[in-house]
Structures are given as structure tokens and as C-alpha cells.
Design an enzyme around this catalytic site. Structure first.
Site, PDB file in Angstrom:
ATOM      1  N   ILE A   1      35.812  27.887  18.879  1.00 45.09           N
ATOM      2  CA  ILE A   1      34.532  28.286  19.448  1.00 45.09           C
ATOM      3  C   ILE A   1      34.031  27.242  20.435  1.00 45.09           C
ATOM      4  O   ILE A   1      33.537  27.580  21.520  1.00 45.09           O
ATOM      5  CB  ILE A   1      33.497  28.525  18.332  1.00 45.09           C
ATOM      6  CG1 ILE A   1      33.891  29.751  17.494  1.00 45.09           C
ATOM      7  CG2 ILE A   1      32.099  28.711  18.917  1.00 45.09           C
ATOM      8  CD1 ILE A   1      33.020  29.959  16.269  1.00 45.09           C
TER       9      ILE A   1
ATOM     10  N   ASP B   1      34.566  15.534  20.622  1.00 44.43           N
ATOM     11  CA  ASP B   1      35.299  15.909  19.414  1.00 44.43           C
ATOM     12  C   ASP B   1      35.823  14.636  18.764  1.00 44.43           C
ATOM     13  O   ASP B   1      35.755  13.552  19.354  1.00 44.43           O
ATOM     14  CB  ASP B   1      36.456  16.860  19.743  1.00 44.43           C
ATOM     15  CG  ASP B   1      36.727  17.856  18.617  1.00 44.43           C
ATOM     16  OD1 ASP B   1      36.904  17.383  17.464  1.00 44.43           O
ATOM     17  OD2 ASP B   1      36.776  19.069  18.869  1.00 44.43           O
TER      18      ASP B   1
ATOM     19  N   ASP C   1      32.214  10.474  16.071  1.00 44.61           N
ATOM     20  CA  ASP C   1      31.872  11.026  14.767  1.00 44.61           C
ATOM     21  C   ASP C   1      30.433  11.522  14.882  1.00 44.61           C
ATOM     22  O   ASP C   1      29.502  10.720  15.006  1.00 44.61           O
ATOM     23  CB  ASP C   1      31.996   9.941  13.698  1.00 44.61           C
ATOM     24  CG  ASP C   1      31.495  10.387  12.332  1.00 44.61           C
ATOM     25  OD1 ASP C   1      31.107  11.562  12.178  1.00 44.61           O
ATOM     26  OD2 ASP C   1      31.488   9.536  11.412  1.00 44.61           O
ATOM     27  N   VAL C   2      30.245  12.832  14.862  1.00 43.73           N
ATOM     28  CA  VAL C   2      28.902  13.381  15.099  1.00 43.73           C
ATOM     29  C   VAL C   2      27.923  13.027  13.995  1.00 43.73           C
ATOM     30  O   VAL C   2      26.710  13.189  14.166  1.00 43.73           O
ATOM     31  CB  VAL C   2      28.946  14.913  15.297  1.00 43.73           C
ATOM     32  CG1 VAL C   2      29.716  15.281  16.548  1.00 43.73           C
ATOM     33  CG2 VAL C   2      29.525  15.610  14.062  1.00 43.73           C
TER      34      VAL C   2
ATOM     35  N   ASN D   1      28.101  22.333  17.844  1.00 44.27           N
ATOM     36  CA  ASN D   1      29.061  23.300  17.307  1.00 44.27           C
ATOM     37  C   ASN D   1      29.935  22.709  16.214  1.00 44.27           C
ATOM     38  O   ASN D   1      30.407  23.442  15.338  1.00 44.27           O
ATOM     39  CB  ASN D   1      29.944  23.807  18.458  1.00 44.27           C
ATOM     40  CG  ASN D   1      31.176  24.523  17.962  1.00 44.27           C
ATOM     41  OD1 ASN D   1      31.104  25.635  17.453  1.00 44.27           O
ATOM     42  ND2 ASN D   1      32.335  23.875  18.102  1.00 44.27           N
TER      43      ASN D   1
ATOM     44  N   SER E   1      25.499  29.931  10.641  1.00 44.33           N
ATOM     45  CA  SER E   1      26.531  30.857  10.160  1.00 44.33           C
ATOM     46  C   SER E   1      25.867  32.076   9.552  1.00 44.33           C
ATOM     47  O   SER E   1      24.846  31.959   8.869  1.00 44.33           O
ATOM     48  CB  SER E   1      27.411  30.181   9.111  1.00 44.33           C
ATOM     49  OG  SER E   1      28.264  31.125   8.491  1.00 44.33           O
TER      50      SER E   1
ATOM     51  N   TYR F   1      27.917  24.656   1.806  1.00 41.77           N
ATOM     52  CA  TYR F   1      28.024  25.100   3.199  1.00 41.77           C
ATOM     53  C   TYR F   1      26.808  25.935   3.589  1.00 41.77           C
ATOM     54  O   TYR F   1      26.181  25.694   4.630  1.00 41.77           O
ATOM     55  CB  TYR F   1      29.302  25.916   3.373  1.00 41.77           C
ATOM     56  CG  TYR F   1      29.509  26.478   4.751  1.00 41.77           C
ATOM     57  CD1 TYR F   1      29.958  25.667   5.796  1.00 41.77           C
ATOM     58  CD2 TYR F   1      29.282  27.822   5.027  1.00 41.77           C
ATOM     59  CE1 TYR F   1      30.162  26.185   7.069  1.00 41.77           C
ATOM     60  CE2 TYR F   1      29.486  28.347   6.290  1.00 41.77           C
ATOM     61  CZ  TYR F   1      29.928  27.523   7.302  1.00 41.77           C
ATOM     62  OH  TYR F   1      30.126  28.039   8.563  1.00 41.77           O
TER      63      TYR F   1
ATOM     64  N   LYS G   1      23.939  25.186   6.458  1.00 43.82           N
ATOM     65  CA  LYS G   1      23.740  26.107   7.579  1.00 43.82           C
ATOM     66  C   LYS G   1      22.350  26.731   7.562  1.00 43.82           C
ATOM     67  O   LYS G   1      21.785  27.036   8.623  1.00 43.82           O
ATOM     68  CB  LYS G   1      24.821  27.194   7.556  1.00 43.82           C
ATOM     69  CG  LYS G   1      26.217  26.678   7.891  1.00 43.82           C
ATOM     70  CD  LYS G   1      26.281  26.056   9.280  1.00 43.82           C
ATOM     71  CE  LYS G   1      27.684  25.717   9.702  1.00 43.82           C
ATOM     72  NZ  LYS G   1      27.763  25.153  11.074  1.00 43.82           N
TER      73      LYS G   1
ATOM     74  N   PRO H   1      27.261  32.878  13.849  1.00 42.29           N
ATOM     75  CA  PRO H   1      28.481  33.649  14.104  1.00 42.29           C
ATOM     76  C   PRO H   1      29.033  34.278  12.825  1.00 42.29           C
ATOM     77  O   PRO H   1      28.842  33.764  11.717  1.00 42.29           O
ATOM     78  CB  PRO H   1      29.468  32.608  14.644  1.00 42.29           C
ATOM     79  CG  PRO H   1      28.672  31.356  14.847  1.00 42.29           C
ATOM     80  CD  PRO H   1      27.494  31.445  13.937  1.00 42.29           C
TER      81      PRO H   1
END
Length: 245
Positions: free
Chosen positions: A19, A38, A59-60, A86, A138, A151, A155, A181
Site C-alpha cells: 500500500i 521505511d 524506525d517510525v 502507513n 483498518s 491490533y 487501529k 482499508p
């Protein structure tokens, strides 16, 4: 008609594949200059983009890495206009087996990273009088799926953060939205049995998996001037699966 994102500088996290790659490609097609962020250098994505790009690794979940990325972007492009959060993880684990370290890691990557990006880039977007954040949530938060409590919590937190942040920055020309998504046709879903795919499609109005380009198109809209009056929203992009009540 000039491209809708001409002159804009956009950071896309998780841009190496799937994505994130599709989002980066479509933003570039609309005139944006891309920062491909990334854990591994997104050379493959950069090769698919004709406009100027900056390939960066980070590393986000690290505030220090976001500060470093900001410095790199300023040195190359002068500013950041768009941030698409993302990057994320989603390994299932039932509550009986779910440990706190796994819970914390899920939140650091799926939610804390969005906070860090806002802390880093809201001030300069305010100064410029324009900015866009699109954070990927999500549609699983509205579905009956086992083993995903950590998770889904992360989200759902994305949506809460988006709605709160949108109120804080609305007077500065900055919008903040989330996209939800469906399960998307990426490398991670290629090995799903056909029967499992069909069971997913049965709950959608559109009987196919989402493609990365389907998600990317929505991001391009929300980061354009056409969406200037849309903020604090959570947009399902899932073929009609998630029914909001």
C-alpha cells in the site's frame, strides 16, 4: 490543468512495498516530491517514480528518527507538506498468549508513530498555513476477527488521535484524516487460501480484494486541495464491507 499535488512534499511511511508503494507512486504521478520512508531503503519504489525522491530509513516508533528525517527533508526539499502514516504491523495473537511486550510494540509502531510525526511536522505546517496528515487505520475494528485485540485497539486509537488532532490544527490550514482499508492484495495476503478470500468477499458489496491502488487513490484525494473541508474523518475503503451505524 496542473497536477493536483504539484510542488508538495510528501512523506510516506512503509513505502518500500504494498500500500505504501502504491501511495507514493500515485502522489508522484500527481506532481508531489516523495520522501520514501521505511525500515529498508525503498529503492524499488524510487525506480517506479519519475519525480524527485528522497530515500530514507527509520524506525517510525523512534522520536529521534523522526527528528532526523525532518532534518534530511529540510535539507533536500525545504519543508514537509504531507505525511502519510502507513507503516504498521498486525501479527495475530490470542489474548491467552498476548504478552505486554507484544502489546507495547504494536502500539509503538501503529499509533505512537503517528503522534511523533505530528509533533515533528505540525509546527512547520502551521507556519506554512497548509498541511495534510492521512493515517492508516483498518476496517477490522468493525469486524468479528479473533486474535486481534492488540491490533484493533491500536487501529481504533488511530481514529481517536485523528479526530482529536484535527480539532487542534483546524485553524492552521491542516487537515487530519484516517483511512480504514479492507484486507488488501499485497505480498502478505498472496498465500491466503482461495476459500478464505471468498469468505472475505462475501461481506463486501464489491466482490474482490482491495488493490493497493484503491487505497492510494483515497489518500491522494484527502491530501489534495479538493478535500480542504474534510478533517477528523475515518473513511472506510473496503468495498462496502464495514457498515457504520
Amino acid at each position: 490543468m496542473k497536477p493536483s499535488h504539484e510542488g508538495r512534499v510528501a512523506i510516506v511511511t512503509g513505502a518500500a512495498r504494498g500500500i505504501g508503494q502504491a501511495i507514493a507512486i500515485q502522489l508522484a504521478e500527481r506532481g508531489a516530491r516523495l520522501v520514501l520512508l521505511d525500515r529498508e531503503a525503498a529503492h524499488e519504489t524510487a525506480a517506479l517514480i519519475s519525480s524527485e525522491t528522497l530515500i530514507a530509513t527509520a524506525d517510525v516508533s523512534s522520536p529521534a528518527d523522526w527528528e532526523r528525517i525532518d532534518q534530511q527533508v529540510r535539507a533536500r526539499f525545504g519543508r514537509t507538506d504531507i505525511v502519510v502514516n502507513n507503516a504498521g504491523i498486525g501479527a495475530p495473537k490470542a489474548i491467552d498468549d498476548l504478552d505486554y511486550a507484544t502489546w507495547q510494540r504494536m502500539f509503538r509502531i501503529n499509533l505512537d508513530s503517528h503522534f511523533f510525526s505530528a509533533k515533528q511536522f505540525v509546527p512547520q505546517m502551521r507556519s506554512n498555513g497548509w498541511g495534510r496528515f492521512v493515517n492508516i487505520s483498518s476496517n477490522s475494528i468493525g469486524l468479528a476477527i479473533t486474535g486481534m485485540s492488540h491490533y484493533m485497539a491500536s487501529k481504533m486509537g488511530v481514529i481517536g488521535f485523528v479526530r482529536g488532532l484535527a480539532n487542534d490544527v483546524a485553524d492552521s490550514g491542516i487537515t487530519v484524516n484516517a483511512i480504514l482499508p479492507a484486507i488488501t492484495n499485497t505480498r502478505l495476503t498472496q498465500d491466503m487460501p482461495e476459500e478464505a478470500k471468498r469468505q472475505t468477499w462475501q461481506h463486501q458489496a464489491i466482490k474482490r480484494f482491495a488493490e493497493p491502488s484503491d487505497i492510494a487513490g483515497s489518500v491522494c484525494f484527502l491530501t489534495s486541495d479538493d478535500a480542504a473541508f474534510i478533517t477528523g474523518q475515518a473513511l472506510p475503503v473496503d468495498g462496502g464491507q464495514y457498515k457504520i451505524s
